[in-house]
Design an enzyme around this catalytic site. Structure first.
Site, PDB file in Angstrom:
ATOM      1  N   GLU A  74      -1.622  25.573 -22.958  1.00  0.00           N
ATOM      2  CA  GLU A  74      -3.037  25.701 -23.311  1.00  0.00           C
ATOM      3  C   GLU A  74      -3.264  25.778 -24.825  1.00  0.00           C
ATOM      4  OE1 GLU A  74      -4.955  24.933 -21.170  1.00  0.00           O
ATOM      5  OE2 GLU A  74      -4.864  26.082 -19.311  1.00  0.00           O
ATOM      6  N   HIS A  93      -6.047  34.438 -23.265  1.00  0.00           N
ATOM      7  CA  HIS A  93      -6.372  33.740 -22.014  1.00  0.00           C
ATOM      8  C   HIS A  93      -5.563  34.352 -20.883  1.00  0.00           C
ATOM      9  CE1 HIS A  93      -6.860  30.841 -18.900  1.00  0.00           C
ATOM     10  NE2 HIS A  93      -5.621  30.410 -18.981  1.00  0.00           N
ATOM     11  N   HIS A  95      -5.639  35.172 -16.190  1.00  0.00           N
ATOM     12  CA  HIS A  95      -6.215  34.865 -14.876  1.00  0.00           C
ATOM     13  C   HIS A  95      -6.498  36.171 -14.132  1.00  0.00           C
ATOM     14  CE1 HIS A  95      -3.774  30.787 -14.855  1.00  0.00           C
ATOM     15  NE2 HIS A  95      -4.606  30.882 -15.879  1.00  0.00           N
ATOM     16  N   TYR A 114     -25.746  46.242 -18.743  1.00  0.00           N
ATOM     17  CA  TYR A 114     -25.937  46.038 -20.190  1.00  0.00           C
ATOM     18  C   TYR A 114     -24.645  45.689 -20.915  1.00  0.00           C
ATOM     19  CZ  TYR A 114     -23.925  50.524 -21.628  1.00  0.00           C
ATOM     20  OH  TYR A 114     -23.056  51.554 -21.890  1.00  0.00           O
ATOM     21  N   HIS A 156     -10.258  28.737 -12.677  1.00  0.00           N
ATOM     22  CA  HIS A 156      -9.103  28.942 -13.561  1.00  0.00           C
ATOM     23  C   HIS A 156      -8.977  30.395 -14.029  1.00  0.00           C
ATOM     24  CE1 HIS A 156      -6.560  27.101 -17.060  1.00  0.00           C
ATOM     25  NE2 HIS A 156      -6.200  28.339 -16.777  1.00  0.00           N
ATOM     26  N   TYR A 209     -23.455  49.226 -34.381  1.00  0.00           N
ATOM     27  CA  TYR A 209     -22.202  49.959 -34.576  1.00  0.00           C
ATOM     28  C   TYR A 209     -20.958  49.110 -34.390  1.00  0.00           C
ATOM     29  CZ  TYR A 209     -22.204  50.839 -29.465  1.00  0.00           C
ATOM     30  OH  TYR A 209     -22.216  50.714 -28.112  1.00  0.00           O
TER      31      TYR A 209
END
Ligand SMILES: [Zn+2]
Length: 212
Positions: A74, A93, A95, A114, A156, A209
């Site tokens: 990747e 990255h 899974h 939120y 993926h 912040y």
């Protein structure tokens, strides 16, 4: 070998991904920027066996390997993200189970909570599907990310970005938690989403912040 301490930190963070349950085996990959280059986990090596010398150094401008063996399959989206985003230095990255479950329905994570704003937007998008390792996947990922620090990837997994390894890891844990919560909410029916104005307030409060 350049950046020996950061190399060890990268390996430690990759192992933490598995310890925290956001990744399994050697599925994920991790990179950090070193000026004009980046250092990335190698292809198909288990994190427990990985040594600092096994990491691969790649040019951001050309995508050519400068040092080490075969980079993660990747590497393209790592390169393209680092080339287009000066605000971050780390690409993670993995899974994770709940993020991937949503991604397998090609769902985004809307403003049901939120904390979705922790990724820098009002929703966490899901990038379109393309074969792993391809330029098309990288293009979809860049589109889904925009200026945000995370996206899902259809059928993926997950990508998170950070100014450092810890912030990218923290964000991955946060988003996997949100994905688990969102799936539970869906089981009860339609979630009540926060409004655009409510999410604007959250984004403004976070920028105050430093949500990173
Ligand atoms: Zn993957």
């Amino acid at each position: 070998m350049s950046f020996p301490n950061q190399r060890q930190q990268l390996i430690d963070t990759a192992r933490r991904m598995n310890d925290l349950g956001i990744n399994q085996g050697c599925a994920g990959n991790l990179s950090f920027r070193t000026g004009e280059r980046f250092i990335i986990t190698p292809s198909g090596m288990h994190y427990d066996e990985m040594q600092a010398d096994d990491l691969v150094e790649v040019s951001i401008s050309t995508g050519k390997v400068i040092g080490g063996g075969r980079p993660s399959t990747e590497w393209r989206f790592h390169r393209d993200i680092l080339a287009s985003r000066n605000d971050i230095d780390v690409v993670l990255h993995a899974h994770p189970v709940f993020c991937t479950a949503l991604a397998c329905q090609q769902r985004e994570i809307p403003a049901f909570h939120y904390m979705v704003a922790a990724a820098g937007g009002k929703r966490i998008r899901c990038a379109g599907y393309a074969l792993f390792g391809t330029q098309q996947l990288s293009t979809y990922v860049l589109e889904a990310l925009g200026s945000r620090r995370a996206c899902l990837m259809a059928n993926h997994g997950l990508i998170t970005l950070g100014k450092n390894l810890q912030s990218a890891l923290n964000l991955a844990v946060e988003i996997e938690t949100l994905a688990a919560q969102y799936i539970r909410v869906l089981q009860m029916g339609e979630p009540v989403l926060l409004s655009d104005a409510q999410m604007d307030d959250v984004l403004e409060a976070f920028s105050g912040y430093g949500s990173d």
